[in-house]
Design a protein around this motif. Structure first.
Motif, short mmCIF file in Angstrom:
data_model
loop_
_atom_site.label_atom_id
_atom_site.label_comp_id
_atom_site.label_asym_id
_atom_site.label_seq_id
_atom_site.Cartn_x
_atom_site.Cartn_y
_atom_site.Cartn_z
N SER A 58 0.98 -1.24 0.09
CA SER A 58 0.01 0.01 0.06
C SER A 58 0.90 1.15 -0.33
O SER A 58 2.16 1.29 0.34
N LYS A 59 0.18 2.50 -0.26
CA LYS A 59 0.93 3.65 -0.28
C LYS A 59 1.33 4.02 1.15
O LYS A 59 0.48 3.78 2.14
N LYS A 60 2.43 4.77 1.33
CA LYS A 60 2.78 5.27 2.49
C LYS A 60 1.49 5.87 3.32
O LYS A 60 1.69 5.67 4.70
N ARG A 61 0.97 6.92 2.81
CA ARG A 61 -0.21 7.49 3.73
C ARG A 61 -1.40 6.54 3.92
O ARG A 61 -2.22 7.02 4.75
N GLN A 62 -1.44 5.52 3.36
CA GLN A 62 -2.57 4.44 3.85
C GLN A 62 -2.16 3.86 5.05
O GLN A 62 -2.97 3.09 5.61
N LYS A 63 -0.84 3.83 5.38
CA LYS A 63 -0.50 2.97 6.32
C LYS A 63 -1.27 3.35 7.81
O LYS A 63 -0.98 4.58 8.15
N ASN A 64 -1.71 2.36 8.35
CA ASN A 64 -2.26 2.49 9.72
C ASN A 64 -3.37 3.45 9.91
O ASN A 64 -3.78 3.69 10.92
N ILE A 65 -3.99 3.92 8.82
CA ILE A 65 -5.34 4.60 8.77
C ILE A 65 -6.30 3.90 9.87
O ILE A 65 -7.02 4.48 10.53
N GLN A 66 -6.24 2.68 9.44
CA GLN A 66 -7.67 1.74 10.35
C GLN A 66 -7.33 2.02 11.86
O GLN A 66 -8.30 2.13 12.62
N LEU A 67 -6.07 1.89 12.40
CA LEU A 67 -5.60 1.98 13.87
C LEU A 67 -6.07 3.34 14.16
O LEU A 67 -6.36 3.73 15.26
N LYS A 68 -5.58 4.37 13.36
CA LYS A 68 -6.13 5.92 13.69
C LYS A 68 -7.56 5.82 13.80
O LYS A 68 -8.07 6.67 14.81
N LEU A 120 -13.41 8.69 7.27
CA LEU A 120 -13.24 8.28 6.07
C LEU A 120 -13.04 9.11 5.29
O LEU A 120 -12.70 9.17 4.19
N GLN A 121 -13.97 10.58 5.53
CA GLN A 121 -13.80 11.65 4.66
C GLN A 121 -12.33 11.90 4.36
O GLN A 121 -11.86 12.19 3.43
N THR A 122 -11.74 12.18 5.71
CA THR A 122 -10.21 12.63 5.65
C THR A 122 -9.33 11.52 5.17
O THR A 122 -8.33 11.97 4.37
N PHE A 123 -9.34 10.30 5.34
CA PHE A 123 -8.41 9.41 4.97
C PHE A 123 -8.65 8.58 3.53
O PHE A 123 -7.56 8.28 3.32
N VAL A 124 -9.87 8.44 3.25
CA VAL A 124 -10.16 7.81 2.32
C VAL A 124 -10.56 8.69 0.81
O VAL A 124 -10.54 8.51 -0.08
N GLN A 163 -8.87 2.66 -2.88
CA GLN A 163 -8.48 2.95 -1.40
C GLN A 163 -9.56 2.46 -0.51
O GLN A 163 -9.48 1.96 0.50
N ALA A 164 -11.00 2.52 -1.10
CA ALA A 164 -11.84 1.85 -0.21
C ALA A 164 -11.99 0.73 -0.05
O ALA A 164 -12.36 0.33 1.37
N SER A 165 -11.68 0.07 -1.14
CA SER A 165 -11.50 -1.50 -0.73
C SER A 165 -10.36 -1.95 0.10
O SER A 165 -10.41 -2.86 1.11
N ASP A 166 -9.35 -1.33 0.07
CA ASP A 166 -8.04 -1.42 0.89
C ASP A 166 -8.60 -1.00 2.34
O ASP A 166 -8.18 -2.11 3.36
N PHE A 167 -9.04 -0.12 2.40
CA PHE A 167 -9.38 0.29 3.84
C PHE A 167 -10.65 -0.67 4.41
O PHE A 167 -10.22 -1.12 5.61
N MET A 168 -11.50 -1.09 3.76
CA MET A 168 -12.60 -1.95 4.09
C MET A 168 -11.81 -3.53 4.64
O MET A 168 -12.17 -4.17 5.50
N LEU A 169 -11.15 -4.05 3.49
CA LEU A 169 -10.45 -5.11 3.99
C LEU A 169 -9.60 -5.20 5.13
O LEU A 169 -9.72 -6.02 5.94
N LYS A 170 -8.73 -4.10 5.52
CA LYS A 170 -8.04 -3.84 6.48
C LYS A 170 -8.89 -3.53 8.04
O LYS A 170 -8.53 -4.09 8.90
N TRP A 171 -9.92 -2.90 7.76
CA TRP A 171 -10.59 -2.38 8.91
C TRP A 171 -11.49 -3.80 9.21
O TRP A 171 -11.58 -3.83 10.68
#
Length: 125
Positions: free
Chosen positions: A44-54, A80-84, A97-105
């Motif tokens: 994943s891209k650097k800015r995507q890292k640990n969004i779910q933990l945040k 979600l607005q801010t990060f995705v 990005q939405a798919s990646d977020f949902m999988l990790k979330w």
């Protein structure tokens, strides 16, 4: 929805749940999950890292007794607005990005639930 509202209105239940959630962060119980979010595993891209933990930490911070469920959903929606949504430059980027977020979330919440079930049964009220 009614069950969640009843739980949120119970001060002792919310206190125990928050305590359990904070404990899994403090005990580093999520280290295995955090490692799954590293770029080498997810590409994943650097800015995507640990969004779910945040997002989870923001959600926990918003969790207080007598918190309305709408406030918790608003907190998550704002993240979600801010990060995705806002960082997405195109429809394709948004879908990715939405798919990646949902999988990790989903993975994160599954692991949090498992840790609470095994180590913190009192957190379920």
């Amino acid at each position: 929805l009614q069950t969640v509202r009843a739980l949120l209105n119970n001060n002792s239940t919310v206190t125990v749940l928050r305590s359990g959630l904070h404990a899994i962060f403090n005990e580093k119980s999520l280290d295995v999950t955090k490692n799954l979010f590293q770029e080498k595993f997810w590409n994943s891209k650097k800015r995507q890292k640990n969004i779910q933990l945040k997002c989870l930490k923001n959600f926990i911070s918003s969790l207080t007794s007598s918190t309305d469920i709408r406030d918790l959903l608003s907190c998550l929606s704002s993240d979600l607005q801010t990060f995705v949504i806002k960082p997405s430059k195109s429809k394709e980027t948004f879908k990715e990005q939405a798919s990646d977020f949902m999988l990790k979330w989903n993975l994160l919440l599954s692991n949090v639930g498992k840790i609470l079930t095994i180590n913190r049964t009192d957190s379920f009220g």
